[in-house]
Design a protein around this motif. Structure first.
Motif, PDB file in Angstrom:
ATOM      1  N   ARG A   1     -12.426  -4.643 -14.451  1.00  0.00           N
ATOM      2  CA  ARG A   1     -12.385  -4.069 -13.101  1.00  0.00           C
ATOM      3  C   ARG A   1     -11.791  -5.067 -12.103  1.00  0.00           C
ATOM      4  O   ARG A   1     -10.975  -4.699 -11.255  1.00  0.00           O
TER       5      ARG A   1
ATOM      6  N   ASN B   1      -8.521  -4.596  -9.752  1.00  0.00           N
ATOM      7  CA  ASN B   1      -8.644  -4.732  -8.297  1.00  0.00           C
ATOM      8  C   ASN B   1      -7.640  -5.737  -7.751  1.00  0.00           C
ATOM      9  O   ASN B   1      -7.017  -5.510  -6.699  1.00  0.00           O
TER      10      ASN B   1
ATOM     11  N   VAL C   1      -4.111  -4.206  -7.723  1.00  0.00           N
ATOM     12  CA  VAL C   1      -3.897  -3.247  -6.631  1.00  0.00           C
ATOM     13  C   VAL C   1      -3.839  -3.961  -5.286  1.00  0.00           C
ATOM     14  O   VAL C   1      -3.008  -3.639  -4.425  1.00  0.00           O
TER      15      VAL C   1
ATOM     16  N   ARG D   1      -0.446  -0.912  -6.407  1.00  0.00           N
ATOM     17  CA  ARG D   1      -0.471   0.197  -7.345  1.00  0.00           C
ATOM     18  C   ARG D   1      -0.513  -0.325  -8.773  1.00  0.00           C
ATOM     19  O   ARG D   1      -0.292  -1.516  -9.022  1.00  0.00           O
TER      20      ARG D   1
ATOM     21  N   ALA E   1      -7.949   1.403 -14.329  1.00  0.00           N
ATOM     22  CA  ALA E   1      -6.538   1.672 -14.058  1.00  0.00           C
ATOM     23  C   ALA E   1      -6.252   3.169 -14.011  1.00  0.00           C
ATOM     24  O   ALA E   1      -5.453   3.631 -13.182  1.00  0.00           O
TER      25      ALA E   1
ATOM     26  N   GLN F   1      -7.201   4.500 -10.719  1.00  0.00           N
ATOM     27  CA  GLN F   1      -6.185   4.147  -9.725  1.00  0.00           C
ATOM     28  C   GLN F   1      -4.955   5.032  -9.858  1.00  0.00           C
ATOM     29  O   GLN F   1      -4.395   5.499  -8.855  1.00  0.00           O
TER      30      GLN F   1
ATOM     31  N   GLU G   1      -5.662   8.333  -8.345  1.00  0.00           N
ATOM     32  CA  GLU G   1      -5.651   8.249  -6.881  1.00  0.00           C
ATOM     33  C   GLU G   1      -4.228   8.214  -6.346  1.00  0.00           C
ATOM     34  O   GLU G   1      -3.930   8.833  -5.317  1.00  0.00           O
ATOM     35  N   GLN G   2      -3.354   7.509  -7.035  1.00  0.00           N
ATOM     36  CA  GLN G   2      -1.953   7.440  -6.616  1.00  0.00           C
ATOM     37  C   GLN G   2      -1.274   8.800  -6.722  1.00  0.00           C
ATOM     38  O   GLN G   2      -0.389   9.136  -5.937  1.00  0.00           O
TER      39      GLN G   2
END
Length: 237
Positions: free
Chosen positions: A61, A65, A68, A73, A115, A118, A121-122
């Motif tokens: 994690r 983090n 990003v 991204r 990932a 993420q 979310e993108q």
């Protein structure tokens, strides 16, 4: 720092296959987050070294983090870090089990989970690639490796499961199942014997693996694939 370039996160990136993948993705124009337990600083501003042992809880994690936070991204994850211990099943120790499952399973699980969240979310899709071994499907009495089968076999199954789970969301999931590759994990004196495991009569090179992974990266219609890069080992003997 944020970047409009696509971003690849590569574990086990300090040498061998991982180091080759860093160079390969940079040639594609990707920014790269390079992880290993010890990773050297880079003169390339588009390569972010992030040290950490992916076998430890919470490290995966943290790596995501940091990726990003620095680049903004994540588009691709290459789960390259792995432990391979070949020995008779009854000779495996609890320490062997903890080390192998820690890197091979927890490392994959934590980084891929964070990932993927993420990527969702993108909203622009993504790609998960896992480095596996052809011994999962084609065991050899010359290389007893039940712990590799236990862990990498599970990762092959997870590769397919994630491909189906996220296909409609644009996230692909593939694996590359390897034969013996010429890397620092093998002594040069071992290669003559190891070459005999492959019908082609020689071991593979890091460039063979990089080419396979980059093929998958550039193949948007391919997902759920276990691509064998093993000198014909998976086809028979």
């Amino acid at each position: 720092m944020t970047s409009t370039a696509r971003v690849a996160l590569i574990t086990g990136a300090s040498q061998g296959i991982g180091e080759g993948l860093v160079a390969g993705y940079r040639k594609l124009g990707y920014a790269v987050v390079a992880n290993s337990r010890t990773i050297a600083a880079s003169d390339d501003p588009m390569v972010l070294p992030v040290p950490g042992d992916v076998a430890q809880a919470g490290v995966g994690r943290r790596i995501v983090n940091e990726a990003v936070e620095h680049f903004g991204r994540i588009d691709t994850v290459i789960n390259n870090a792995g432990i391979f211990i070949a020995k008779p099943f009854t000779d495996y120790t609890d320490d062997d089990y903890d080390a192998t499952t820690g890197v091979n399973l927890r490392g994959f699980f934590e980084i891929s989970r964070a990932a993927t969240a993420q990527m969702l979310e993108q909203g622009s899709g993504g790609h998960l690639v896992t480095i596996s071994t052809t011994l999962v499907e084609h065991a050899s009495s010359a290389v007893p490796s039940a712990l590799a089968s236990l862990t990498k076999g599970g990762l092959n199954a997870a590769t397919r499961a994630l491909a189906i789970e996220y296909a409609a969301r644009g996230i692909r999931s593939n694996a590359v199942a390897l034969g013996i590759i010429r890397t620092p994990m093998h002594a040069p004196s071992e290669y003559a014997a190891l070459a005999a495991l492959h019908p082609v009569g020689h071991v593979g090179e890091v460039s063979d693996v990089v080419d396979a992974v980059l093929y998958l990266e550039n193949a948007p219609f391919v997902t759920g694939e276990i691509l064998h890069v093993d000198g014909g080992q998976s086809a028979g003997h």
